[in-house]
Design a protein around this motif. Structure first.
Motif, PDB file in Angstrom:
ATOM      1  N   PHE A  40      78.982  22.391  15.023  1.00 51.05           N
ATOM      2  CA  PHE A  40      77.697  22.686  14.398  1.00 51.05           C
ATOM      3  C   PHE A  40      76.812  21.451  14.414  1.00 51.05           C
ATOM      4  CE2 PHE A  40      74.913  22.671  10.697  1.00 51.05           C
ATOM      5  CZ  PHE A  40      74.298  23.904  10.798  1.00 51.05           C
ATOM      6  N   LYS A  41      77.376  20.316  14.015  1.00 46.76           N
ATOM      7  CA  LYS A  41      76.617  19.064  13.952  1.00 46.76           C
ATOM      8  C   LYS A  41      76.152  18.642  15.343  1.00 46.76           C
ATOM      9  CE  LYS A  41      75.250  16.271  10.810  1.00 46.76           C
ATOM     10  NZ  LYS A  41      74.012  16.647  10.127  1.00 46.76           N
ATOM     11  N   GLU A  42      76.996  18.818  16.341  1.00 44.74           N
ATOM     12  CA  GLU A  42      76.621  18.465  17.710  1.00 44.74           C
ATOM     13  C   GLU A  42      75.479  19.338  18.207  1.00 44.74           C
ATOM     14  OE1 GLU A  42      80.076  18.680  20.174  1.00 44.74           O
ATOM     15  OE2 GLU A  42      81.088  17.076  19.092  1.00 44.74           O
ATOM     16  N   GLN A  43      75.559  20.627  17.923  1.00 47.30           N
ATOM     17  CA  GLN A  43      74.499  21.545  18.341  1.00 47.30           C
ATOM     18  C   GLN A  43      73.186  21.198  17.640  1.00 47.30           C
ATOM     19  OE1 GLN A  43      76.030  25.424  17.440  1.00 47.30           O
ATOM     20  NE2 GLN A  43      77.187  25.573  19.333  1.00 47.30           N
ATOM     21  N   GLU A  44      73.288  20.912  16.353  1.00 50.22           N
ATOM     22  CA  GLU A  44      72.103  20.555  15.587  1.00 50.22           C
ATOM     23  C   GLU A  44      71.469  19.274  16.142  1.00 50.22           C
ATOM     24  OE1 GLU A  44      71.018  20.462  10.917  1.00 50.22           O
ATOM     25  OE2 GLU A  44      72.714  19.214  11.523  1.00 50.22           O
ATOM     26  N   THR A  45      72.287  18.287  16.408  1.00 44.73           N
ATOM     27  CA  THR A  45      71.803  17.019  16.952  1.00 44.73           C
ATOM     28  C   THR A  45      71.158  17.231  18.313  1.00 44.73           C
ATOM     29  OG1 THR A  45      73.495  15.802  15.749  1.00 44.73           O
ATOM     30  CG2 THR A  45      72.493  14.686  17.647  1.00 44.73           C
ATOM     31  N   ASN A  46      71.774  18.054  19.135  1.00 44.43           N
ATOM     32  CA  ASN A  46      71.232  18.348  20.460  1.00 44.43           C
ATOM     33  C   ASN A  46      69.852  18.986  20.347  1.00 44.43           C
ATOM     34  OD1 ASN A  46      70.652  20.129  22.814  1.00 44.43           O
ATOM     35  ND2 ASN A  46      72.544  19.215  23.577  1.00 44.43           N
ATOM     36  N   LEU A  47      69.702  19.934  19.440  1.00 41.39           N
ATOM     37  CA  LEU A  47      68.404  20.585  19.257  1.00 41.39           C
ATOM     38  C   LEU A  47      67.358  19.597  18.762  1.00 41.39           C
ATOM     39  CD1 LEU A  47      69.551  23.996  17.774  1.00 41.39           C
ATOM     40  CD2 LEU A  47      68.337  23.655  19.933  1.00 41.39           C
ATOM     41  N   TYR A  48      67.730  18.752  17.806  1.00 36.57           N
ATOM     42  CA  TYR A  48      66.803  17.733  17.311  1.00 36.57           C
ATOM     43  C   TYR A  48      66.348  16.817  18.438  1.00 36.57           C
ATOM     44  CZ  TYR A  48      67.537  18.653  12.308  1.00 36.57           C
ATOM     45  OH  TYR A  48      67.561  19.211  11.061  1.00 36.57           O
ATOM     46  N   GLU A  49      67.274  16.411  19.299  1.00 37.51           N
ATOM     47  CA  GLU A  49      66.932  15.527  20.415  1.00 37.51           C
ATOM     48  C   GLU A  49      65.986  16.202  21.396  1.00 37.51           C
ATOM     49  OE1 GLU A  49      70.600  14.188  22.140  1.00 37.51           O
ATOM     50  OE2 GLU A  49      71.103  12.975  20.387  1.00 37.51           O
ATOM     51  N   ARG A  50      66.256  17.475  21.706  1.00 40.14           N
ATOM     52  CA  ARG A  50      65.392  18.209  22.630  1.00 40.14           C
ATOM     53  C   ARG A  50      63.988  18.365  22.054  1.00 40.14           C
ATOM     54  NH1 ARG A  50      68.741  23.409  23.621  1.00 40.14           N
ATOM     55  NH2 ARG A  50      66.818  24.131  24.584  1.00 40.14           N
ATOM     56  N   ILE A  51      63.904  18.652  20.755  1.00 42.47           N
ATOM     57  CA  ILE A  51      62.599  18.784  20.104  1.00 42.47           C
ATOM     58  C   ILE A  51      61.853  17.463  20.149  1.00 42.47           C
ATOM     59  CG2 ILE A  51      61.457  19.154  17.878  1.00 42.47           C
ATOM     60  CD1 ILE A  51      63.707  21.251  17.302  1.00 42.47           C
ATOM     61  N   ARG A  52      62.547  16.382  19.849  1.00 43.48           N
ATOM     62  CA  ARG A  52      61.922  15.052  19.855  1.00 43.48           C
ATOM     63  C   ARG A  52      61.432  14.685  21.253  1.00 43.48           C
ATOM     64  NH1 ARG A  52      66.027  11.918  18.561  1.00 43.48           N
ATOM     65  NH2 ARG A  52      65.976  12.676  16.440  1.00 43.48           N
ATOM     66  N   GLU A  53      62.256  14.932  22.267  1.00 45.39           N
ATOM     67  CA  GLU A  53      61.878  14.599  23.638  1.00 45.39           C
ATOM     68  C   GLU A  53      60.652  15.391  24.084  1.00 45.39           C
ATOM     69  OE1 GLU A  53      65.387  15.374  25.912  1.00 45.39           O
ATOM     70  OE2 GLU A  53      66.432  13.601  25.143  1.00 45.39           O
ATOM     71  N   LEU A  54      60.644  16.690  23.798  1.00 47.65           N
ATOM     72  CA  LEU A  54      59.501  17.509  24.197  1.00 47.65           C
ATOM     73  C   LEU A  54      58.250  17.134  23.416  1.00 47.65           C
ATOM     74  CD1 LEU A  54      61.223  20.977  24.677  1.00 47.65           C
ATOM     75  CD2 LEU A  54      60.078  19.617  26.430  1.00 47.65           C
ATOM     76  N   GLN A  72      55.081  25.565  25.961  1.00 53.59           N
ATOM     77  CA  GLN A  72      55.950  26.742  26.059  1.00 53.59           C
ATOM     78  C   GLN A  72      57.420  26.361  25.905  1.00 53.59           C
ATOM     79  OE1 GLN A  72      54.684  28.314  29.837  1.00 53.59           O
ATOM     80  NE2 GLN A  72      53.041  29.536  28.915  1.00 53.59           N
ATOM     81  N   ARG A  73      57.812  25.260  26.539  1.00 48.04           N
ATOM     82  CA  ARG A  73      59.206  24.811  26.402  1.00 48.04           C
ATOM     83  C   ARG A  73      59.509  24.391  24.973  1.00 48.04           C
ATOM     84  NH1 ARG A  73      60.409  20.302  30.334  1.00 48.04           N
ATOM     85  NH2 ARG A  73      58.196  19.861  30.168  1.00 48.04           N
ATOM     86  N   LEU A  74      58.564  23.722  24.335  1.00 53.11           N
ATOM     87  CA  LEU A  74      58.735  23.304  22.943  1.00 53.11           C
ATOM     88  C   LEU A  74      58.843  24.525  22.033  1.00 53.11           C
ATOM     89  CD1 LEU A  74      58.931  21.038  20.883  1.00 53.11           C
ATOM     90  CD2 LEU A  74      56.433  20.935  20.852  1.00 53.11           C
ATOM     91  N   GLU A  75      58.029  25.517  22.289  1.00 55.69           N
ATOM     92  CA  GLU A  75      58.084  26.748  21.496  1.00 55.69           C
ATOM     93  C   GLU A  75      59.468  27.400  21.595  1.00 55.69           C
ATOM     94  OE1 GLU A  75      55.710  30.992  21.028  1.00 55.69           O
ATOM     95  OE2 GLU A  75      55.457  29.841  22.861  1.00 55.69           O
ATOM     96  N   LYS A  76      60.032  27.448  22.794  1.00 61.19           N
ATOM     97  CA  LYS A  76      61.353  28.053  22.985  1.00 61.19           C
ATOM     98  C   LYS A  76      62.435  27.276  22.236  1.00 61.19           C
ATOM     99  CE  LYS A  76      60.352  30.239  27.375  1.00 61.19           C
ATOM    100  NZ  LYS A  76      60.598  30.287  28.810  1.00 61.19           N
ATOM    101  N   VAL A  77      62.360  25.963  22.294  1.00 59.43           N
ATOM    102  CA  VAL A  77      63.358  25.145  21.601  1.00 59.43           C
ATOM    103  C   VAL A  77      63.225  25.302  20.087  1.00 59.43           C
ATOM    104  CG1 VAL A  77      64.163  22.786  21.170  1.00 59.43           C
ATOM    105  CG2 VAL A  77      63.586  23.488  23.472  1.00 59.43           C
ATOM    106  N   LEU A  78      62.003  25.374  19.596  1.00 59.44           N
ATOM    107  CA  LEU A  78      61.794  25.560  18.160  1.00 59.44           C
ATOM    108  C   LEU A  78      62.303  26.931  17.706  1.00 59.44           C
ATOM    109  CD1 LEU A  78      58.278  23.940  17.740  1.00 59.44           C
ATOM    110  CD2 LEU A  78      60.462  23.061  16.870  1.00 59.44           C
TER     111      LEU A  78
END
Length: 55
Positions: free
Chosen positions: A8-22, A41-47
């Motif tokens: 769970f923590k790894e997935q959460e961290t991965n999502l946070y990183e993708r959001i930050r990068e985008l 559009q990519r940011l919207e999908k990640v959010l």
């Protein structure tokens, strides 16, 4: 149970990183006056993915 917590923590961290990068890429491209449609559009999908993950 620890493994599930780590996953769970790894997935959460991965999502946070993708959001930050985008978000950073969005800011850079916007400041440069370039088209940001694709990034938005990519940011919207990640959010959306993040919201589903948190539910």
């Amino acid at each position: 149970m620890k493994i599930k917590g780590l996953n769970f923590k790894e997935q959460e961290t991965n999502l946070y990183e993708r959001i930050r990068e985008l978000s950073d890429e969005f800011d850079r491209q916007n400041k440069a006056g370039k088209d940001i449609t694709d990034i938005a559009q990519r940011l919207e999908k990640v959010l959306e993915e993040f919201l589903l993950f948190r539910q």
